[in-house]
Scaffold this motif. Structure first.
Motif, PDB file in Angstrom:
ATOM      1  N   ILE A 186      -6.899  -7.169 -88.687  1.00 41.44           N
ATOM      2  CA  ILE A 186      -7.260  -6.797 -90.062  1.00 41.44           C
ATOM      3  C   ILE A 186      -7.183  -5.284 -90.223  1.00 41.44           C
ATOM      4  CG2 ILE A 186      -9.136  -6.752 -91.748  1.00 41.44           C
ATOM      5  CD1 ILE A 186     -10.044  -9.465 -90.619  1.00 41.44           C
ATOM      6  N   GLY A 187      -7.679  -4.560 -89.231  1.00 42.19           N
ATOM      7  CA  GLY A 187      -7.595  -3.109 -89.288  1.00 42.19           C
ATOM      8  C   GLY A 187      -6.155  -2.628 -89.320  1.00 42.19           C
ATOM      9  N   ALA A 188      -5.298  -3.242 -88.487  1.00 47.28           N
ATOM     10  CA  ALA A 188      -3.884  -2.866 -88.461  1.00 47.28           C
ATOM     11  C   ALA A 188      -3.209  -3.163 -89.790  1.00 47.28           C
ATOM     12  CB  ALA A 188      -3.170  -3.600 -87.323  1.00 47.28           C
ATOM     13  N   ALA A 189      -3.641  -4.239 -90.448  1.00 48.86           N
ATOM     14  CA  ALA A 189      -3.037  -4.617 -91.725  1.00 48.86           C
ATOM     15  C   ALA A 189      -3.194  -3.524 -92.773  1.00 48.86           C
ATOM     16  CB  ALA A 189      -3.662  -5.918 -92.238  1.00 48.86           C
ATOM     17  N   PHE A 190      -4.295  -2.804 -92.708  1.00 45.10           N
ATOM     18  CA  PHE A 190      -4.537  -1.761 -93.699  1.00 45.10           C
ATOM     19  C   PHE A 190      -4.256  -0.361 -93.172  1.00 45.10           C
ATOM     20  CE2 PHE A 190      -6.899  -5.388 -95.234  1.00 45.10           C
ATOM     21  CZ  PHE A 190      -6.493  -5.406 -96.552  1.00 45.10           C
ATOM     22  N   ALA A 191      -4.010  -0.258 -91.866  1.00 47.57           N
ATOM     23  CA  ALA A 191      -3.621   1.035 -91.314  1.00 47.57           C
ATOM     24  C   ALA A 191      -2.139   1.283 -91.514  1.00 47.57           C
ATOM     25  CB  ALA A 191      -3.957   1.105 -89.825  1.00 47.57           C
ATOM     26  N   LEU A 192      -1.357   0.195 -91.634  1.00 53.28           N
ATOM     27  CA  LEU A 192       0.084   0.318 -91.812  1.00 53.28           C
ATOM     28  C   LEU A 192       0.452   0.357 -93.290  1.00 53.28           C
ATOM     29  CD1 LEU A 192       1.376  -2.224 -89.149  1.00 53.28           C
ATOM     30  CD2 LEU A 192       1.255   0.257 -88.955  1.00 53.28           C
ATOM     31  N   GLY A 193       1.505   1.073 -93.586  1.00 51.71           N
ATOM     32  CA  GLY A 193       2.086   1.034 -94.925  1.00 51.71           C
ATOM     33  C   GLY A 193       1.220   1.592 -96.016  1.00 51.71           C
ATOM     34  N   ARG A 194       0.429   2.622 -95.702  1.00 51.91           N
ATOM     35  CA  ARG A 194      -0.399   3.206 -96.761  1.00 51.91           C
ATOM     36  C   ARG A 194       0.448   3.933 -97.801  1.00 51.91           C
ATOM     37  NH1 ARG A 194      -5.693   5.694 -93.578  1.00 51.91           N
ATOM     38  NH2 ARG A 194      -6.582   3.694 -92.961  1.00 51.91           N
ATOM     39  N   ARG A 195       1.535   4.505 -97.352  1.00 52.25           N
ATOM     40  CA  ARG A 195       2.414   5.218 -98.275  1.00 52.25           C
ATOM     41  C   ARG A 195       3.613   4.345 -98.621  1.00 52.25           C
ATOM     42  NH1 ARG A 195       2.727  11.226 -95.433  1.00 52.25           N
ATOM     43  NH2 ARG A 195       0.487  11.715 -95.588  1.00 52.25           N
ATOM     44  N   PRO A 196       3.818   4.025 -99.891  1.00 48.62           N
ATOM     45  CA  PRO A 196       4.968   3.200-100.274  1.00 48.62           C
ATOM     46  C   PRO A 196       6.275   3.868 -99.862  1.00 48.62           C
ATOM     47  CG  PRO A 196       3.421   3.425-102.094  1.00 48.62           C
ATOM     48  CD  PRO A 196       2.998   4.397-101.045  1.00 48.62           C
ATOM     49  N   ARG A 197       7.171   3.080 -99.310  1.00 46.42           N
ATOM     50  CA  ARG A 197       8.478   3.586 -98.912  1.00 46.42           C
ATOM     51  C   ARG A 197       9.497   3.272 -99.995  1.00 46.42           C
ATOM     52  NH1 ARG A 197       9.900   1.632 -92.965  1.00 46.42           N
ATOM     53  NH2 ARG A 197      11.799   2.719 -93.598  1.00 46.42           N
ATOM     54  N   HIS A 198      10.342   4.253-100.281  1.00 41.21           N
ATOM     55  CA  HIS A 198      11.370   4.058-101.292  1.00 41.21           C
ATOM     56  C   HIS A 198      12.568   3.349-100.667  1.00 41.21           C
ATOM     57  CE1 HIS A 198       9.187   6.471-104.178  1.00 41.21           C
ATOM     58  NE2 HIS A 198       9.047   7.422-103.270  1.00 41.21           N
ATOM     59  N   ALA A 199      13.158   2.453-101.437  1.00 35.92           N
ATOM     60  CA  ALA A 199      14.324   1.718-100.953  1.00 35.92           C
ATOM     61  C   ALA A 199      15.489   2.674-100.741  1.00 35.92           C
ATOM     62  CB  ALA A 199      14.705   0.636-101.951  1.00 35.92           C
ATOM     63  N   THR A 200      16.270   2.385 -99.717  1.00 37.70           N
ATOM     64  CA  THR A 200      17.440   3.196 -99.405  1.00 37.70           C
ATOM     65  C   THR A 200      18.698   2.353 -99.553  1.00 37.70           C
ATOM     66  OG1 THR A 200      17.258   2.630 -97.049  1.00 37.70           O
ATOM     67  CG2 THR A 200      16.124   4.623 -97.804  1.00 37.70           C
ATOM     68  N   ALA A 201      19.828   3.022 -99.615  1.00 32.89           N
ATOM     69  CA  ALA A 201      21.102   2.312 -99.715  1.00 32.89           C
ATOM     70  C   ALA A 201      21.446   1.688 -98.366  1.00 32.89           C
ATOM     71  CB  ALA A 201      22.204   3.266-100.162  1.00 32.89           C
ATOM     72  N   GLY A 202      22.225   0.628 -98.403  1.00 34.66           N
ATOM     73  CA  GLY A 202      22.645  -0.028 -97.169  1.00 34.66           C
ATOM     74  C   GLY A 202      23.020  -1.474 -97.416  1.00 34.66           C
ATOM     75  N   TRP A 203      23.713  -2.047 -96.433  1.00 36.33           N
ATOM     76  CA  TRP A 203      24.172  -3.426 -96.564  1.00 36.33           C
ATOM     77  C   TRP A 203      23.022  -4.401 -96.396  1.00 36.33           C
ATOM     78  CZ3 TRP A 203      24.164  -7.477 -92.956  1.00 36.33           C
ATOM     79  CH2 TRP A 203      24.872  -8.626 -93.355  1.00 36.33           C
ATOM     80  N   VAL A 204      23.009  -5.433 -97.243  1.00 37.26           N
ATOM     81  CA  VAL A 204      22.034  -6.515 -97.162  1.00 37.26           C
ATOM     82  C   VAL A 204      22.785  -7.837 -97.308  1.00 37.26           C
ATOM     83  CG1 VAL A 204      20.061  -7.623 -98.286  1.00 37.26           C
ATOM     84  CG2 VAL A 204      20.143  -5.142 -98.095  1.00 37.26           C
ATOM     85  N   PRO A 205      22.575  -8.809 -96.429  1.00 39.42           N
ATOM     86  CA  PRO A 205      23.241 -10.100 -96.591  1.00 39.42           C
ATOM     87  C   PRO A 205      22.755 -10.802 -97.852  1.00 39.42           C
ATOM     88  CG  PRO A 205      21.555 -10.233 -94.892  1.00 39.42           C
ATOM     89  CD  PRO A 205      21.669  -8.783 -95.264  1.00 39.42           C
ATOM     90  N   GLY A 206      23.538 -11.737 -98.337  1.00 38.50           N
ATOM     91  CA  GLY A 206      23.158 -12.482 -99.525  1.00 38.50           C
ATOM     92  C   GLY A 206      22.020 -13.443 -99.252  1.00 38.50           C
ATOM     93  N   PRO A 207      21.377 -13.953-100.313  1.00 34.92           N
ATOM     94  CA  PRO A 207      20.258 -14.890-100.125  1.00 34.92           C
ATOM     95  C   PRO A 207      20.623 -16.144 -99.346  1.00 34.92           C
ATOM     96  CG  PRO A 207      20.283 -14.041-102.363  1.00 34.92           C
ATOM     97  CD  PRO A 207      21.551 -13.577-101.727  1.00 34.92           C
ATOM     98  N   TRP A 208      21.819 -16.703 -99.579  1.00 37.46           N
ATOM     99  CA  TRP A 208      22.193 -17.925 -98.862  1.00 37.46           C
ATOM    100  C   TRP A 208      22.321 -17.702 -97.358  1.00 37.46           C
ATOM    101  CZ3 TRP A 208      21.692 -22.669-100.645  1.00 37.46           C
ATOM    102  CH2 TRP A 208      21.679 -22.870-102.027  1.00 37.46           C
ATOM    103  N   PRO A 209      23.012 -16.652 -96.887  1.00 31.94           N
ATOM    104  CA  PRO A 209      23.023 -16.401 -95.439  1.00 31.94           C
ATOM    105  C   PRO A 209      21.632 -16.132 -94.872  1.00 31.94           C
ATOM    106  CG  PRO A 209      24.806 -15.202 -96.502  1.00 31.94           C
ATOM    107  CD  PRO A 209      23.959 -15.774 -97.604  1.00 31.94           C
ATOM    108  N   VAL A 210      20.785 -15.446 -95.637  1.00 32.13           N
ATOM    109  CA  VAL A 210      19.421 -15.196 -95.171  1.00 32.13           C
ATOM    110  C   VAL A 210      18.673 -16.513 -95.001  1.00 32.13           C
ATOM    111  CG1 VAL A 210      17.173 -14.259 -95.854  1.00 32.13           C
ATOM    112  CG2 VAL A 210      19.229 -12.857 -96.077  1.00 32.13           C
ATOM    113  N   GLY A 211      18.824 -17.418 -95.975  1.00 36.62           N
ATOM    114  CA  GLY A 211      18.165 -18.718 -95.876  1.00 36.62           C
ATOM    115  C   GLY A 211      18.681 -19.532 -94.710  1.00 36.62           C
ATOM    116  N   ALA A 212      20.005 -19.509 -94.492  1.00 31.40           N
ATOM    117  CA  ALA A 212      20.584 -20.253 -93.371  1.00 31.40           C
ATOM    118  C   ALA A 212      20.085 -19.698 -92.044  1.00 31.40           C
ATOM    119  CB  ALA A 212      22.110 -20.183 -93.445  1.00 31.40           C
ATOM    120  N   ALA A 213      20.030 -18.361 -91.940  1.00 32.25           N
ATOM    121  CA  ALA A 213      19.535 -17.752 -90.706  1.00 32.25           C
ATOM    122  C   ALA A 213      18.068 -18.097 -90.480  1.00 32.25           C
ATOM    123  CB  ALA A 213      19.716 -16.234 -90.775  1.00 32.25           C
ATOM    124  N   ALA A 214      17.274 -18.103 -91.557  1.00 28.68           N
ATOM    125  CA  ALA A 214      15.862 -18.461 -91.444  1.00 28.68           C
ATOM    126  C   ALA A 214      15.701 -19.905 -90.993  1.00 28.68           C
ATOM    127  CB  ALA A 214      15.150 -18.238 -92.772  1.00 28.68           C
TER     128      ALA A 214
END
Length: 320
Positions: A186-214
């Motif tokens: 629980i402590g780690a859950a709130f110790a991480l990610g206090r500062r929002p990170r801005h999205a960066t450019a880069g390749w992302v697979p499509g939703p269907w490949p992500v679902g198949a991999a999952a």
């Protein structure tokens, strides 16, 4: 009011349906147990989700809170991880860790299973169904207080009932150690990610490949051997998946469709896994198979509805 509370009510009942019934651990013929299971599973999922969203946090916080829930349930509520003959099953001889009195195989299965299927998948699906409210709290303070009370009461009743039926109580060091792990997560859950990170450019697979991999990754995790090799495979799958999703989710192309695909791939593993577990447990009679088929069709219909909603509505801003 009912419309405002609908997502919370949906999550309250979806969590136990996925965690126990779709899994096949509790057969459909025992659907009357839902009022007993929902306060712990549904209440836990709601508290994880509401706690993170009220704090303006995203999935990293929810995953760590879900891990805390998994340790709490398996070690302190039903104590299945410490019980060598829980429900007549041998849960300690596979990859044993004698110093802790647990099986590494089932420690990974129980805690990982709760993180993925008991908490993560139901939250992701219900949030996909209400995209414009996916990152905002669903409960006011009075309803949140009621949820806390329902979760605590439901957990206590399950603890008392199982302790009485099993005649087992974990040792004091085991319970203290588990409680320390819960607090640390629980402590780690709130110790991480206090500062929002801005999205960066880069390749992302499509939703269907992500679902198949999952689907493939969750299926391998579900069906891995009960040995130290299986522990290594399971831990590796979790690590690789976490690393890939963490990287992709911080890129501009990642969105609600990807999150739903991840949840959907994992959910479909329970669709076939439920039939397998019914067979392994010897509960695959006609009534239970028919009930499992209804649950499987319901899961598919829910995914279809969520997919249509995500395709129709705008993608909300998700805390990263």
């Amino acid at each position: 009011m009912m419309r405002r509370l609908a997502p919370a009510v949906g999550l309250f009942f979806l969590a136990p349906l996925v965690a126990e019934y779709l899994l096949g651990n509790v057969p459909a013929s025992e659907i009357a147990a839902m009022p007993v299971l929902a306060p712990m599973y549904g209440g836990g999922a709601l508290l994880v989700r509401e706690t993170a969203r009220r704090a303006g946090r995203g999935w990293p916080t929810m995953i760590l809170l879900a891990a805390a829930y998994g340790v709490l349930e398996a070690c302190l509520i039903d104590q299945s991880l410490f019980n060598p003959s829980f429900e007549g099953q041998d849960f300690q001889s596979a990859a044993p860790v004698p110093a802790l009195g647990v099986s590494a195989v089932y420690a990974l299965s129980f805690v990982g299973g709760h993180v993925i299927w008991s908490i993560g998948v139901p939250i992701a699906i219900v949030e996909a169904l209400v995209p414009r409210r996916s990152t905002t709290p669903w409960l006011g303070r009075p309803a949140l207080a009621v949820t806390c009370a329902v979760f605590a009461l439901g957990s206590f009743l399950i603890f008392r009932g199982i302790s009485r039926d099993e005649g087992f109580m974990a040792s004091t060091p085991q319970r203290i150690g588990a409680a320390v792990v819960v607090v640390a997560l629980i402590g780690a859950a709130f110790a991480l990610g206090r500062r929002p990170r801005h999205a960066t450019a880069g390749w992302v697979p499509g939703p269907w490949p992500v679902g198949a991999a999952a689907f493939v990754a969750s299926g391998l995790f579900y069906a891995r051997p009960e040995s130290w090799a299986g522990v290594a495979v399971g831990a590796g799958l979790l690590a690789v998946t976490a690393a890939a999703v963490t990287s992709w989710s911080h890129r501009t192309g990642w969105g609600a469709a990807h999150r739903l695909s991840l949840a959907g791939g994992a959910l479909l593993t329970y669709v076939w896994g439920g039939f397998l577990l019914l067979s392994l447990k010897g509960t695959s009679d006609t009534a239970n198979l028919a009930g499992q088929a209804v649950l499987a069709l319901g899961a598919l219909a829910l995914l279809l509805a969520a997919g249509r909603t995500v395709a129709r509505d705008p993608d909300p801003e998700e805390p990263r």
